[in-house]
Each structure stands twice: as C-alpha cells, then as structure tokens.
Design an enzyme around this catalytic site. Structure first.
Site, PDB file in Angstrom:
ATOM      1  N   SER A 282       0.851  -1.186   0.000  1.00 39.91           N
ATOM      2  CA  SER A 282       0.000   0.000   0.000  1.00 39.91           C
ATOM      3  C   SER A 282       0.885   1.234   0.000  1.00 39.91           C
ATOM      4  O   SER A 282       1.765   1.365   0.853  1.00 39.91           O
ATOM      5  CB  SER A 282      -0.905   0.003   1.242  1.00 39.91           C
ATOM      6  OG  SER A 282      -1.550   1.256   1.396  1.00 39.91           O
ATOM      7  N   GLU A 283       0.651   2.133  -0.944  1.00 44.58           N
ATOM      8  CA  GLU A 283       1.438   3.360  -1.048  1.00 44.58           C
ATOM      9  C   GLU A 283       0.494   4.569  -1.040  1.00 44.58           C
ATOM     10  O   GLU A 283      -0.212   4.824  -2.021  1.00 44.58           O
ATOM     11  CB  GLU A 283       2.260   3.366  -2.345  1.00 44.58           C
ATOM     12  CG  GLU A 283       3.359   2.321  -2.390  1.00 44.58           C
ATOM     13  CD  GLU A 283       4.670   2.807  -1.771  1.00 44.58           C
ATOM     14  OE1 GLU A 283       4.712   3.945  -1.268  1.00 44.58           O
ATOM     15  OE2 GLU A 283       5.643   2.027  -1.807  1.00 44.58           O
ATOM     16  N   ALA A 284       0.473   5.311   0.070  1.00 48.57           N
ATOM     17  CA  ALA A 284      -0.289   6.557   0.111  1.00 48.57           C
ATOM     18  C   ALA A 284       0.378   7.598  -0.776  1.00 48.57           C
ATOM     19  O   ALA A 284       1.596   7.568  -0.992  1.00 48.57           O
ATOM     20  CB  ALA A 284      -0.391   7.059   1.547  1.00 48.57           C
TER      21      ALA A 284
END
Length: 527
Positions: A282-284
C-alpha cells in the site's frame, strides 16, 4: 460511511488526531496507546517480534475473539492469521497512525465484527528507532505534512524493505523468525507512502510478484481481492485507488506506460509470493495532506479486512493448494521443469483503461525546447501499459534438492532463519545431479545496502557425489521450496550469491584465475 458517533476517552485519541494532523506518534506514544487499549479490551494480547539495535522492543498486537496468545491456538481456531505493518520507513507514518486507529475501532468501535472470522496481527511501529529521529524537511514531497517525521533507514543504516533475503537488520530477523515463520500469516500488508509521481490516486497498490513462485495467490489478489477492495474503498471512504507505478513526463506526455518496482524478494511483500501467501503493498500519495493520506490508508486497509472477513477461508484454501502444488512440482518435475532465476520487467497483457493522473501543461522554454509544468487538474489517460509483469531471462532446471558440505554451516544457519528445512546427514548419501562451475565473478562498482552485489557466470556440469555425516541436505519437497530455490541458485538475481554470501569462499578458491565449483550441489536423484 456515517458520521463518527463513538465518544472516546482522551487516551484513545492518537497524536495525529490531537494535533490536527500536524504531528505523528513517537515510540512512547504508540506504546501508551496500546497500553490504554489493553486496559479496555481483553481481546488484545501484546508480544514483541524482537528488539532494535537501540533496545526498543518491536510491538505486535494480536487481536482475536476469543483472545489467543499462541500460533497453536490460532491453528486450533481454524481462522486465517493476517499481518499488517506500518512504519517500515519511519518517514512514512500513515501506516503507524492508521494501525492505531483500526485497533481502536476493531476492539471498541464499529468494526468488532472483523474479529469474527480472522485473527489480525498489527505491528504499528516496525522501524522503532528511526521513528523518533524526527526532523522537519525529511520528505520534501510530503510538504511538511506532518511537520516532523523520522528517517527511512533503521539505526544500522539499512533499508528494511531491501533486507528480506540477507536479513542483516534486527527488525528483519524479528519479522521473519517471529512473525512469518512462527505465525505463518496468510496475508501481509505493508503500509508505505510514495515519494514521486504525481498520479491522481489517493492510494496505489501492488501484489506480491510471484514469478519464481506459485501463481494462484497472485491471481486471487490481483483478479478478486484488489478489484473489490478498490470499489468498496471508493464507495465507503471516497478514496481513488489504482495500480502502483511511475512514469516520466520527459519520456512521454501523456504517459503511455507506468512501471512498477522490482520483483526481488528482498522486498518483504514479494517474499510472501515465494512463501505461497498473499502480499499487498500500500502506497499513500505523498503529495496529499497528512489527513487525506490517513483516510486513504485507513479505507484501503479497512476494506481489505472486510474482504478477508468474508473470504478468509477461501484465501487459506488457495494458499494451502499453492503450497501443495509447489511441493508436487518438485516431486513430479525435478530434473525436467525449468524455472526462472533472472527476470526482466514487461507489460501486462491488459492495459489500464483509464489511468488517473495530474495533467501537465506544455510550453517552450527560453532555449526553444518543449518543457512541462504540472497543472492542478486531474485527467484520465486511456490505454496505458502497465509494466508489472516479469519474464525470465535466465532459467535453470528445478532440482529435487541440494547438498551443502559441513563447511557451509553459516549458509545453513541462514536458510534455517528463513524457515527453510535443512537436515544434517547422519550417514552417507550418494546423489546424481549437477555442479555450477563459476567462470566469472563480478561485483557491482557501486555499493547498495552495504554490498557490492555479485553476479556469477558459468555453466552446469553433470556429476555424481557422495555426501557424508555432518554434511547438509535440503529436500525441496517442503513448504518453502520456492524460497529455497530462489535463495540457493547461483544465477538468481536476488539470492545469497547476489548478496556476497559466497564471495569469500569463491575468491579463496581462485575464481579470479580459474573456474571454481559453486559449493551447493544440485541433485536430481539420491540414494
């Protein structure tokens, strides 16, 4: 989602929330928050995966209903174990704060149902030491939101997301031995924040790339899990989510392709594929404000857990079958099947129908050359290639197993830390197979993570060998067969040879002037 109704006590409000998202939690803040939760819920058990170089214990919260304390109790429950971690890079703090919020909401709020069908391990502050080395301006793309954050590397100067094979970090040893091996989670979610491309998504994702492993967990993640989670996160949290990738405006505008990160199992998400499990990155979006990144990460993780709440048993079944298939492949196809050990990035067959990104405005600079400036407008670019597939450039024959001489005990110790089963011989075994003759050893000119990475070139030669008491045997008919293969093969692009584990031996044997035998024997039959 409806408006927040629960009235919390002040000790259950995170530092990020209290500061109006100007600050992030210190290590002591995280531990105080967990302590406050423990006092209010008996469904949380706390253990520690290890201790950092600076002496900080790395907390792991075990959430289960009814409460459990051990992997044996988890197995007896029949429920899947899921592992979610934040703060692997201590400047990327959204995961840390979101994990605390989710723990609160699951134990005491409106998400209690998420413990009906699953056991969740949360590690909010994986990089404990570097979290507290806070300073303004650490990550310019985050525009001081929050104002101060920690640093990327751990206190040994290592990137914890490049350490999955060499295992030099205190933290990696704790994660691999006390989470992946001990609890054997069906899924790992690793929470990050990007630092580059101005795409138009609140969160981007990647699965565990499977190309030296089994395909079924990847297919389930890519084709079933992620599409539903993306849809639900948009519906319930108003966050747009898309595939992880970079593009270069200088190469083409509008972009015709995006490219992902490497397939290497040094990245902990990718290693899950070699362990026959689900991994999710997961990459914000770094350029969003902190509170927006929090909402996106929270929504993504919450919807993943809603999905596994409904489909966890199916995921367990797919992963278990992948393990059986990997073992059966060795039993049936050793000496015949070819498996990739070096790979190149290529496009997926299916293009991204509409890729969401900020627009760029072209202009002619003073030299008369076309340049671009980013606008504030988000557009959809049709039919963009997604370079997130990996084709083998070098393949080798799948063995029935490996033998190592007793002098390779340090290698054996490392394999065992990874969870790979290795047997010490009590008597003689005669094996037919191949040795790899190393004709050239090349070290990279630039150091990476403290290593001048090694590439071995050479060829296989058929041999029959007798191994004696005290030598070591890796039978590849075992759950971590794909990890063992990728780790031990001399030509692997992310194996132990790559990370210099054999350099000293090979150079002492004279590899600079002659062909030298790689000290791992690859066998196809044994008696």
């Amino acid at each position: 989602m409806s408006a927040q109704q629960t009235v919390w006590s002040e000790d259950l409000i995170t530092v990020a929330e209290k500061s109006n998202y100007q600050k992030t939690s210190s290590y002591s803040d995280v531990m105080s928050f967990i302590t406050a939760l423990q006092k209010k819920s008996d469904l949380l058990q706390l253990e520690y995966m290890g201790t950092s170089k600076e002496g900080k214990k790395i907390p792991v919260a075990i959430l289960a209903n009814p409460s459990i304390k051990t992997p044996q109790e988890a197995i007896a429950s029949g429920k899947p174990v899921l592992y979610i971690q934040g703060n692997i890079h201590a400047g990327e703090v959204e995961g840390k704060e979101v994990v605390l919020q989710l723990m609160r909401d699951i134990l005491l709020g409106d998400k209690k149902h998420l413990l009906d069908n699953q056991i969740i391990l949360f590690a909010p502050i994986y990089n404990t030491d570097s979290n507290d080395k806070m300073k303004q301006g650490r990550r310019p793309s985050q525009e001081d939101s929050p104002v101060e954050v920690g640093i990327r590397e751990n206190s040994q100067g290592l990137d914890l997301n490049r350490d999955g094979i060499k295992m030099e970090a205190f933290e990696t040893n704790g994660l691999v031995q006390n989470i992946l091996n001990k609890w054997n989670p069906e899924m790992l979610v690793d929470l990050h924040t990007t630092n580059g491309t101005w795409h138009g998504y609140g969160i981007t994702y990647a699965p565990s790339y499977h190309y030296a492993g089994e395909k079924a967990p990847y297919d389930f993640t890519w084709d079933v899990l992620l599409p539903e989670v993306v849809k639900k996160a948009d519906e319930n949290y108003k966050v747009k989510i898309g595939p992880y990738g970079y593009y270069s405006v200088n190469k083409a505008w509008p972009p015709t392709s995006i490219y992902t990160y490497n397939h290497h199992p040094r990245y902990i998400v990718n290693q899950m594929g070699l362990r026959n499990k689900v991994g999710i990155l997961s990459e914000a979006f770094a350029h969003d404000r902190f509170y927006t990144r929090i909402n996106g990460t929270y929504g993504f993780v919450a919807e993943i857990l809603e999905f596994t709440h409904k489909n966890g048993k199916k995921m367990m079944s797919i992963n278990a079958q992948a393990e059986k298939d990997a073992i059966q492949n060795v039993i049936s196809n050793a000496g015949k099947a070819q498996k990739g050990v070096r790979f190149k990035m290529v496009p997926l067959e299916k293009k991204i129908e509409n890729y969401r990104t900020y627009d760029y405005v072209p202009y002619l600079n003073k030299n008369g050359r076309k340049s671009y400036v980013r606008s504030g407008k988000i557009i959809d670019v049709p039919n963009v290639e997604n370079l997130s597939k990996f084709d083998a450039t070098v393949s080798t024959t799948l063995p029935r197993g490996y033998f190592l001489p007793k002098s390779m005990k340090p290698i054996v110790d490392h394999l065992r830390k990874q969870g790979i089963e290795v047997t010490e011989l009590k008597g003689r075994k005669r094996a037919t197979g191949e040795v790899f003759m190393v004709e050239k050893l090349t070290n990279a000119r630039r150091k990476f993570e403290g290593h001048f990475m090694t590439t071995l070139e050479g060829s296989y030669v058929a041999k029959t060998r007798t191994f004696k008491k005290g030598d070591f045997w890796v039978d590849m008919a075992q759950p971590l067969t794909n990890l063992a293969f990728y780790t031990l093969e001399p030509q692997s692009d992310d194996g132990l040879a790559t990370w210099n584990f054999f350099d000293e031996y090979l150079k002492a044997q004279g590899v600079d002037t002659k062909a030298v035998e790689y000290p791992v024997f690859k066998y196809y039959s044994v008696r």
